[in-house]
Design a protein around this motif. Structure first.
Motif, PDB file in Angstrom:
ATOM      1  N   ASP A  73      59.298 -93.192  46.212  1.00 52.25           N
ATOM      2  CA  ASP A  73      58.683 -92.774  44.946  1.00 52.25           C
ATOM      3  C   ASP A  73      57.777 -91.563  45.142  1.00 52.25           C
ATOM      4  N   THR A  77      58.323 -87.692  43.493  1.00 51.61           N
ATOM      5  CA  THR A  77      57.500 -87.372  42.317  1.00 51.61           C
ATOM      6  C   THR A  77      57.709 -85.900  41.919  1.00 51.61           C
ATOM      7  N   GLN A  78      58.084 -85.700  40.673  1.00 51.03           N
ATOM      8  CA  GLN A  78      58.319 -84.360  40.105  1.00 51.03           C
ATOM      9  C   GLN A  78      59.447 -83.593  40.795  1.00 51.03           C
ATOM     10  N   ARG A 128      63.939 -93.442  38.812  1.00 47.96           N
ATOM     11  CA  ARG A 128      62.582 -93.785  38.319  1.00 47.96           C
ATOM     12  C   ARG A 128      61.740 -92.539  38.160  1.00 47.96           C
ATOM     13  N   GLN A 129      61.916 -91.576  39.065  1.00 46.20           N
ATOM     14  CA  GLN A 129      61.062 -90.386  39.053  1.00 46.20           C
ATOM     15  C   GLN A 129      61.659 -89.246  38.226  1.00 46.20           C
TER      16      GLN A 129
END
Ligand SMILES: NC(=O)c1ccc[n+]([C@@H]2O[C@H](COP(=O)([O-])OP(=O)(O)OC[C@H]3O[C@@H](n4cnc5c(N)ncnc54)[C@H](OP(=O)(O)O)[C@@H]3O)[C@@H](O)[C@H]2O)c1
Length: 337
Positions: A73, A77-78, A128-129
């Motif tokens: 995760d 992220t981004q 998810r990200q």
């Protein structure tokens, strides 16, 4: 890329042979890169990666294990895309038994399912990200149907997982099972998937660890007169991949929104007799295996139209060996035991 446009990508397996080349290429193209390895306290790997041009400004490294989805995760992220190159071929069961000696249950639970689950763990984190593209590093082991085409094509020549499993080729079957799982997941979640099929990778090692457990370790040993890879030159052939070409193809696919599906990522196939003829340019005579003593089998033929649609010029096989041995001599890396 202007500063405002700089994109972030996650390279899962940044310390690997393929992964380090992907990091190098992505940094050269201006990306921010979140790279993973299992343990960022491994200073030899981390310091080698952080010496790549652009790394000080745009490379961040994370510890992540492919058996734990949540560990991806933070690096995702981004991130606009995930490059998955951290699922090494499992060749042994949990107790060290060679894959080919396992029964079906063990082959499934100890070889195939872990590779499949690892891929899903990373894709779930990517989803998810909010990553939109996945680039999966697989293998030509997924392009070995019972009756291959005269000229292999990646969209036509697809391994039959059940057949490979019945033949106890679990090490090979994990690749096509992993690919099929990735295809189903990305289709369900509206992600674009590009899958690369490399073969034996030969090129300059970027990190000392690239001389451990790869074919590069055999090439290094031969340089020092140590035999042991083959006692006699095999009759068949081997396809070869430049890790730099693989990295450039992976980035080219990311940057081409129309790119999707499977791509051979290799320069071609040579008979082992020809491969050893080339290696003989760099190693002492006593390191070479006994001659084949008959004509080699013809090398595998490929239709490279899809590969070439990505516009990446391929290295010659001769150049791959030259680059390995030149870099090896230059950095004077000791052969690994
Ligand atoms: N090399 C070849 O000749 C070849 C040929 C055909 C296909 N392939 C395929 O291409 C892919 C990349 O190969 P490669 O040679 O670049 O592999 P590699 O050098 O062995 O690198 C593997 C990478 O995965 C990471 N990793 C290993 N186990 C992990 C785990 N449990 N969780 C998270 N990360 C893990 C490693 O990190 P650490 O630093 O923590 O170990 C490393 O970054 C693999 O799928 C391989 O099967 C390779």
């Amino acid at each position: 890329m202007s500063k405002a446009e700089v994109k972030t990508i996650c390279i899962a397996g940044a310390s690997g042979l393929a992964g380090a080349y992907m990091v190098k290429e992505a940094l050269a193209r201006g990306y921010r890169v979140n790279g993973t390895l299992r343990d960022i306290s491994q200073l030899d790997k981390v310091s080698g990666l952080m010496r790549l041009p652009g790394a000080a400004e745009r490379l961040h490294l994370f510890s992540a294990d492919n058996s734990v989805s949540e560990s991806f995760d933070a690096p995702l992220t981004q991130a606009d895309a995930v490059f998955i190159t951290c699922i090494p071929t499992l060749k042994h069961g949990a107790d060290g038994t060679p894959a080919a000696e396992l029964d079906r249950d063990r082959g499934m639970s100890e070889i195939i399912r872990p590779a499949e689950q690892a891929c899903l763990n990373i894709l779930r984190a990517a989803q998810r990200q909010g990553a939109k593209t996945a680039v999966l590093c697989s293998s030509t082991a997924s392009a070995e149907p019972a009756t291959p085409s005269f000229e292999k094509h990646e969209d036509r020549d697809i391994s039959d997982a059940e057949m490979q499993i019945q033949q106890r080729k679990y090490a090979q079957a994990q690749k096509i099972v992993m690919e099929a799982t990735a295809e189903a997941f990305t289709e369900e979640h509206g992600m674009r998937l590009c899958t690369f099929l490399p073969s034996m990778m030969v090129g300059a090692p970027l990190l000392p660890s690239h001389l451990k457990g790869h074919v590069l370790s055999f090439l290094a040993k031969l340089r020092h007169g140590k035999t042991g890879w083959h006692s006699t030159v095999p009759a068949g052939s081997m396809s070869l991949t430049s890790p730099d070409n693989l990295a450039k193809m992976s980035l080219a696919a990311l940057e081409n929104p129309k790119a999707a599906g499977r791509y051979f990522a290799l320069s071609g196939s040579w008979s082992w007799a020809r491969i050893y003829q080339e290696i003989a340019e760099y190693v002492p005579l006593e390191a070479l295996p006994a001659p084949l003593g008959k004509d080699p089998e013809p090398p595998t033929r490929f239709d490279f139209s899809k590969r070439d649609s990505l516009g990446v010029p391929m290295r010659g096989i001769q150049q791959m060996f030259a680059e390995f041995y030149e870099a090896y001599e230059h950095v004077r890396l000791a052969p690994q035991a």
